[in-house]
Design an enzyme around this catalytic site. Structure first.
Site, PDB file in Angstrom:
ATOM      1  N   GLU A 214      45.622  74.813  56.830  1.00 53.70           N
ATOM      2  CA  GLU A 214      46.607  75.051  55.775  1.00 53.70           C
ATOM      3  C   GLU A 214      47.768  74.102  55.966  1.00 53.70           C
ATOM      4  O   GLU A 214      48.149  73.822  57.101  1.00 53.70           O
ATOM      5  CB  GLU A 214      47.155  76.488  55.858  1.00 53.70           C
ATOM      6  CG  GLU A 214      46.188  77.537  55.411  1.00 53.70           C
ATOM      7  CD  GLU A 214      45.925  78.551  56.503  1.00 53.70           C
ATOM      8  OE1 GLU A 214      46.579  78.496  57.552  1.00 53.70           O
ATOM      9  OE2 GLU A 214      45.036  79.393  56.292  1.00 53.70           O
TER      10      GLU A 214
ATOM     11  N   TYR B 276      46.161  63.753  56.845  1.00 53.63           N
ATOM     12  CA  TYR B 276      44.898  64.460  56.621  1.00 53.63           C
ATOM     13  C   TYR B 276      44.054  63.774  55.547  1.00 53.63           C
ATOM     14  O   TYR B 276      42.842  63.595  55.722  1.00 53.63           O
ATOM     15  CB  TYR B 276      45.158  65.916  56.216  1.00 53.63           C
ATOM     16  CG  TYR B 276      45.795  66.768  57.292  1.00 53.63           C
ATOM     17  CD1 TYR B 276      45.312  66.748  58.599  1.00 53.63           C
ATOM     18  CD2 TYR B 276      46.872  67.601  57.005  1.00 53.63           C
ATOM     19  CE1 TYR B 276      45.892  67.530  59.586  1.00 53.63           C
ATOM     20  CE2 TYR B 276      47.455  68.384  57.984  1.00 53.63           C
ATOM     21  CZ  TYR B 276      46.965  68.337  59.273  1.00 53.63           C
ATOM     22  OH  TYR B 276      47.536  69.112  60.244  1.00 53.63           O
TER      23      TYR B 276
HETATM   24  C1  LIG Z   1      52.282  65.207  60.603  1.00 53.96           C
HETATM   25  C2  LIG Z   1      52.481  64.536  61.965  1.00 53.96           C
HETATM   26  C3  LIG Z   1      51.681  65.326  63.007  1.00 53.96           C
HETATM   27  C4  LIG Z   1      51.951  63.082  61.903  1.00 53.96           C
HETATM   28  O1  LIG Z   1      51.916  62.563  63.225  1.00 53.96           O
HETATM   29  P1  LIG Z   1      52.033  60.965  63.509  1.00 53.96           P
HETATM   30  O2  LIG Z   1      51.673  60.744  64.930  1.00 53.96           O
HETATM   31  O3  LIG Z   1      53.350  60.473  63.061  1.00 53.96           O
HETATM   32  O4  LIG Z   1      50.872  60.404  62.544  1.00 53.96           O
HETATM   33  P2  LIG Z   1      50.223  58.937  62.561  1.00 53.96           P
HETATM   34  O5  LIG Z   1      51.161  57.963  63.193  1.00 53.96           O
HETATM   35  O6  LIG Z   1      48.862  59.049  63.162  1.00 53.96           O
HETATM   36  O7  LIG Z   1      50.126  58.643  60.990  1.00 53.96           O
HETATM   37  C5  LIG Z   1      48.891  58.428  60.333  1.00 53.96           C
HETATM   38  C6  LIG Z   1      49.113  58.259  58.842  1.00 53.96           C
HETATM   39  O8  LIG Z   1      49.624  59.475  58.283  1.00 53.96           O
HETATM   40  C7  LIG Z   1      50.535  59.141  57.198  1.00 53.96           C
HETATM   41  N1  LIG Z   1      51.906  59.518  57.560  1.00 53.96           N
HETATM   42  C8  LIG Z   1      52.386  59.880  58.777  1.00 53.96           C
HETATM   43  N2  LIG Z   1      53.701  60.176  58.704  1.00 53.96           N
HETATM   44  C9  LIG Z   1      54.068  59.946  57.425  1.00 53.96           C
HETATM   45  C10 LIG Z   1      55.292  60.090  56.722  1.00 53.96           C
HETATM   46  N3  LIG Z   1      56.420  60.489  57.336  1.00 53.96           N
HETATM   47  N4  LIG Z   1      55.302  59.837  55.381  1.00 53.96           N
HETATM   48  C11 LIG Z   1      54.180  59.454  54.740  1.00 53.96           C
HETATM   49  N5  LIG Z   1      52.967  59.297  55.356  1.00 53.96           N
HETATM   50  C12 LIG Z   1      52.924  59.549  56.680  1.00 53.96           C
HETATM   51  C13 LIG Z   1      50.472  57.643  57.047  1.00 53.96           C
HETATM   52  O9  LIG Z   1      49.409  57.369  56.160  1.00 53.96           O
HETATM   53  C14 LIG Z   1      50.130  57.208  58.475  1.00 53.96           C
HETATM   54  O10 LIG Z   1      49.538  55.931  58.546  1.00 53.96           O
HETATM   55  P3  LIG Z   1      50.508  54.636  58.667  1.00 53.96           P
HETATM   56  O11 LIG Z   1      51.529  54.934  59.749  1.00 53.96           O
HETATM   57  O12 LIG Z   1      49.551  53.549  59.032  1.00 53.96           O
HETATM   58  O13 LIG Z   1      51.139  54.490  57.317  1.00 53.96           O
HETATM   59  C15 LIG Z   1      53.998  64.488  62.355  1.00 53.96           C
HETATM   60  O14 LIG Z   1      54.737  63.944  61.286  1.00 53.96           O
HETATM   61  C16 LIG Z   1      54.603  65.842  62.728  1.00 53.96           C
HETATM   62  O15 LIG Z   1      54.525  66.280  63.873  1.00 53.96           O
HETATM   63  N6  LIG Z   1      55.214  66.529  61.730  1.00 53.96           N
HETATM   64  C17 LIG Z   1      55.870  67.826  61.993  1.00 53.96           C
HETATM   65  C18 LIG Z   1      54.848  68.923  62.244  1.00 53.96           C
HETATM   66  C19 LIG Z   1      53.899  69.108  61.072  1.00 53.96           C
HETATM   67  O16 LIG Z   1      54.309  69.096  59.925  1.00 53.96           O
HETATM   68  N7  LIG Z   1      52.605  69.298  61.387  1.00 53.96           N
HETATM   69  C20 LIG Z   1      51.560  69.520  60.400  1.00 53.96           C
HETATM   70  C21 LIG Z   1      51.405  70.957  60.098  1.00 53.96           C
HETATM   71  S1  LIG Z   1      50.077  71.252  58.927  1.00 53.96           S
END
Ligand SMILES: CC(C)(COP(=O)(O)OP(=O)(O)OC[C@H]1O[C@@H](n2cnc3c(N)ncnc32)[C@H](O)[C@@H]1OP(=O)(O)O)[C@@H](O)C(=O)NCCC(=O)NCCS
Length: 150
Positions: free
Chosen positions: A109, A121
């Site tokens: 979710e 995702y």
């Molecule tokens: C969601 C989360 C886990 C992503 O982790 P991350 O290590 O930054 O992700 P990645 O570096 O592997 O990113 C992969 C891709 O996701 C997308 N993405 C990641 N962060 C993004 C952002 N802030 N805005 C838009 N796209 C984003 C991009 O497509 C990215 O590829 P790119 O960097 O080449 O453009 C992180 O932002 C987080 O911890 N958020 C808070 C907790 C949360 O919301 N968890 C999910 C609950 S369902």
């Protein structure tokens, strides 16, 4: 970001405190350190993977599974480590281990307003299969259901 190789491994009980700190920084209803320690102690039902660099937690992902069904319960990366592929690496490793466990799909979710998580995702092949009305509180919001068949 250091160039020392990052390492993904199954969480151990000593990781529970740092994971709880990361949850508290990211989620409106974080779990306690004790609840996380209990999950780590039940590897036949839960799988928690942590990515560490030089012994420091960067991110983690949690899975609950039953029979051939996998539910991703949490995914979070410390803000200082984001946009460096940590979330992608954790999900990839979770999928690899999920296949090895014989899981048919992974589902989760997510808030429609969570652009970062949705970008991650969708980029990894998770597709919208439904919506739960008013699923989240603080703030109230629907949940999108995303699924990937392994
Ligand atoms: C969601 C989360 C886990 C992503 O982790 P991350 O290590 O930054 O992700 P990645 O570096 O592997 O990113 C992969 C891709 O996701 C997308 N993405 C990641 N962060 C993004 C952002 N802030 N805005 C838009 N796209 C984003 C991009 O497509 C990215 O590829 P790119 O960097 O080449 O453009 C992180 O932002 C987080 O911890 N958020 C808070 C907790 C949360 O919301 N968890 C999910 C609950 S369902």
């Amino acid at each position: 970001m250091s160039h020392i190789a990052a390492r993904i491994a199954a969480a151990v009980p000593a990781d529970a405190g740092e994971i709880a700190r990361l949850e508290a920084a990211c989620f409106s209803h974080p779990r306690s350190e004790n609840a996380l320690r209990e999950e780590i102690a039940q590897p036949e039902r839960y799988l928690l993977l942590v990515q560490k660099r030089q012994g420091q937690l960067e991110g983690y992902v949690g899975l609950e599974y039953v029979l051939d069904e996998g539910y991703i319960t949490d995914l979070a990366v410390f803000s200082r480590c984001r946009r460096h592929g940590v979330g992608t690496a954790l999900l990839r490793e979770l999928e690899r281990r999920g296949r090895a466990l014989g899981l048919r799909f992974l589902t989760l979710e997510v808030r429609p307003s969570n652009a970062a998580a949705l970008g991650l995702y969708r980029g990894m092949g998770y597709w919208e299969e439904g919506r739960r009305r008013d699923f989240y509180t603080s703030p109230r919001e629907d949940a999108l259901l995303l699924t990937k068949y392994l």
